[in-house]
Design an enzyme around this catalytic site. Structure first.
Site: not given
Length: 359
Positions: A28-30
Site C-alpha cells: 500500500p501507498k500510505w
C-alpha cells in the site's frame, strides 16, 4: 548517535505509472509523512523527506520506537494518523506546531502511528546495497514482535492482488500502491520505485488565484465546489503550468478580477478569525511562515475541468491538474455530487492483518 547509516538520509522515491508493474513486490501507498527512523540505544531521530528532523513533533512515535524497534537500526516508513477506519492527513498536518504544549496535547488527542516498509541498517551493518527482497525479509524478522502503534506494511508478490488493493484500500484513506523491484538496492533521492494512484476529473469553479513567487504571473488557481446548502467551498488549487501559460492566464482571468472581496463567496476569509481555522487560502502556511498565501478574488463564473487523485475530507488531497476550460458548464452545477465516493474499507484490517488474509 553512531550508526552505519547516519542522518540525514533522503528517502528513495517512486515515479508515477498508470498500471501496477510486475516487479516482484507490491504494498500500500500510505498517506502520511515519509519518515526515516534512526535509533541508537536511547537516541532516536525522525528524519523527514526534506531531510529535516521531525522528532520534536511526535513524542509518542519516539516512545513507540524505543519500545518496538531494534536497539540499533535505521528504518524507512511513514508516520500516519488513523481516525476511525481511515487515515486522517488533515489531523497529521496539525501536528506540526511550534509550541511544545500544543505538541504534547495533540500527541495525546491524535496520536500517530509508524508504518515500516524498508530496513536501511541493523546493528553495525549497512543494508542499503542489499537487494530489496533481502531488506524486506530482515525487516519482517526484526519487527516480528512489534506492537501498535508500530506496524510493518502488508505486501504481496502477486501483481493481481496489488491491483485489487489499489481499488479497495482507497476506502481506508490510502492513496494508491507502490511497486518495488525485488533486486534493487536502496537509492536515496532516486525514483527507482513505481507508484500507482487514482486519477479522476471534476468540474470546479475558479473563484480566485495567487501570484507566482517569481512575479506578475499566475501561480495557482483557487478551486471551489458548491455544497448541499449552496455555499461555495474551497476544495484546492491547480498550479502546474509553464511560465508562458502562467502569463497567458493573467490576461484570461483579467475580465473576472474583483477590486475587493466584498460580495465574493469567500469574503469572510479576509477576517483574522477565519484564518485561525488554518485551512483557508489566506491562512499562514504551517510549513513556511514566510510563504505568501494571499489571493485575488475572481467573480465565480469560470469553470475548469481538473484531474485529481482522491479527496481528503472535503478537499483535494494533492494539487489538481488543469485539463481544460468548460464554458459549457454552469458554475452552479459544480457540486460535490459529481465526485466518486470510494467504498469504505476498514483501515485496521490493512494495519493489523496478515497480508495473506487481505482481499
Amino acid at each position: 548517535m553512531q550508526l552505519p547509516v547516519m542522518p540525514p538520509v533522503a528517502p528513495m522515491l517512486a515515479k508515477a505509472v498508470k498500471d501496477v508493474p510486475d516487479v516482484g513486490h507490491v504494498e500500500p501507498k500510505w498517506d502520511g509523512f515519509r519518515t526515516v527512523v534512526f535509533r541508537d540505544g536511547d537516541e532516536v531521530e525522525l528524519g523527514s523527506r526534506n531531510e529535516r528532523p521531525m522528532t520534536r513533533y511526535f513524542p509518542e512515535v519516539v516512545a513507540a520506537v524505543l519500545e518496538n524497534l531494534p536497539e540499533r537500526c535505521v528504518v524507512d516508513g511513514e508516520i500516519v494518523i488513523a481516525r476511525g477506519d481511515r487515515l486522517d492527513f488533515e489531523a497529521l498536518q496539525q501536528r506540526i506546531h511550534p509550541a511544545k504544549s500544543r505538541v504534547d496535547l495533540l500527541a495525546r488527542e491524535t496520536p500517530a502511528s509508524f508504518v515500516a516498509f524498508d530496513l536501511l541498517a541493523l546493528g553495525d551493518e549497512d543494508l542499503t546495497r542489499r537487494p530489496f527482497a533481502e531488506r524486506r525479509r530482515l525487516l519482517v524478522q526484526a519487527l516480528a514482535g512489534a506492537r501498535p502503534p508500530v506496524h510493518v506494511t502488508p505486501a504481496t508478490t502477486d501483481v493481481a492482488v496489488g491491483r485489487r488493493w489499489l481499488e479497495i484500500f482507497e476506502g481506508a484513506g490510502l492513496d494508491g500502491v507502490v511497486a518495488k523491484p525485488v533486486d534493487a538496492p536502496y537509492t536515496p533521492d532516486k525514483r527507482t520505485m513505481f507508484k500507482v494512484k487514482h486519477e479522476r476529473t471534476a468540474d470546479c469553479v475558479v473563484a480566485g488565484f495567487r501570484w507566482h513567487k517569481s512575479g506578475e504571473v499566475v501561480g495557482s488557481l483557487l478551486l471551489g465546489l458548491y455544497d448541499d446548502a449552496g455555499a461555495l467551498q474551497h476544495v484546492g488549487v491547480s498550479a502546474s503550468f509553464t511560465m508562458a501559460r502562467r502569463a497567458e492566464l493573467v490576461q484570461e482571468l483579467a475580465p473576472l478580477r474583483m477590486d475587493d472581496a466584498a460580495g465574493h463567496p469567500w469574503a469572510a476569509w479576509a477576517q483574522a478569525e477565519a484564518h485561525e481555522q488554518g485551512r483557508l487560502p489566506g491562512a499562514v502556511s504551517r510549513w513556511n511562515a514566510k510563504k505568501d498565501l494571499s489571493w485575488l478574488p475572481l467573480r465565480p463564473e469560470l469553470v475548469v475541468e481538473v484531474a485529481y487523485d482522491h479527496m481528503e475530507g472535503t478537499r483535494f488531497r494533492h494539487t489538481a491538474q488543469f485539463r481544460r476550460w468548460r464554458p459549457d458548464r454552469d458554475p452552479a452545477s459544480c457540486t460535490y455530487e459529481q465526485l466518486e465516493v470510494p467504498v469504505r474499507f476498514d483501515l485496521g484490517k490493512v494495519l493489523a492483518a496478515d497480508p495473506d488474509a487481505l482481499p
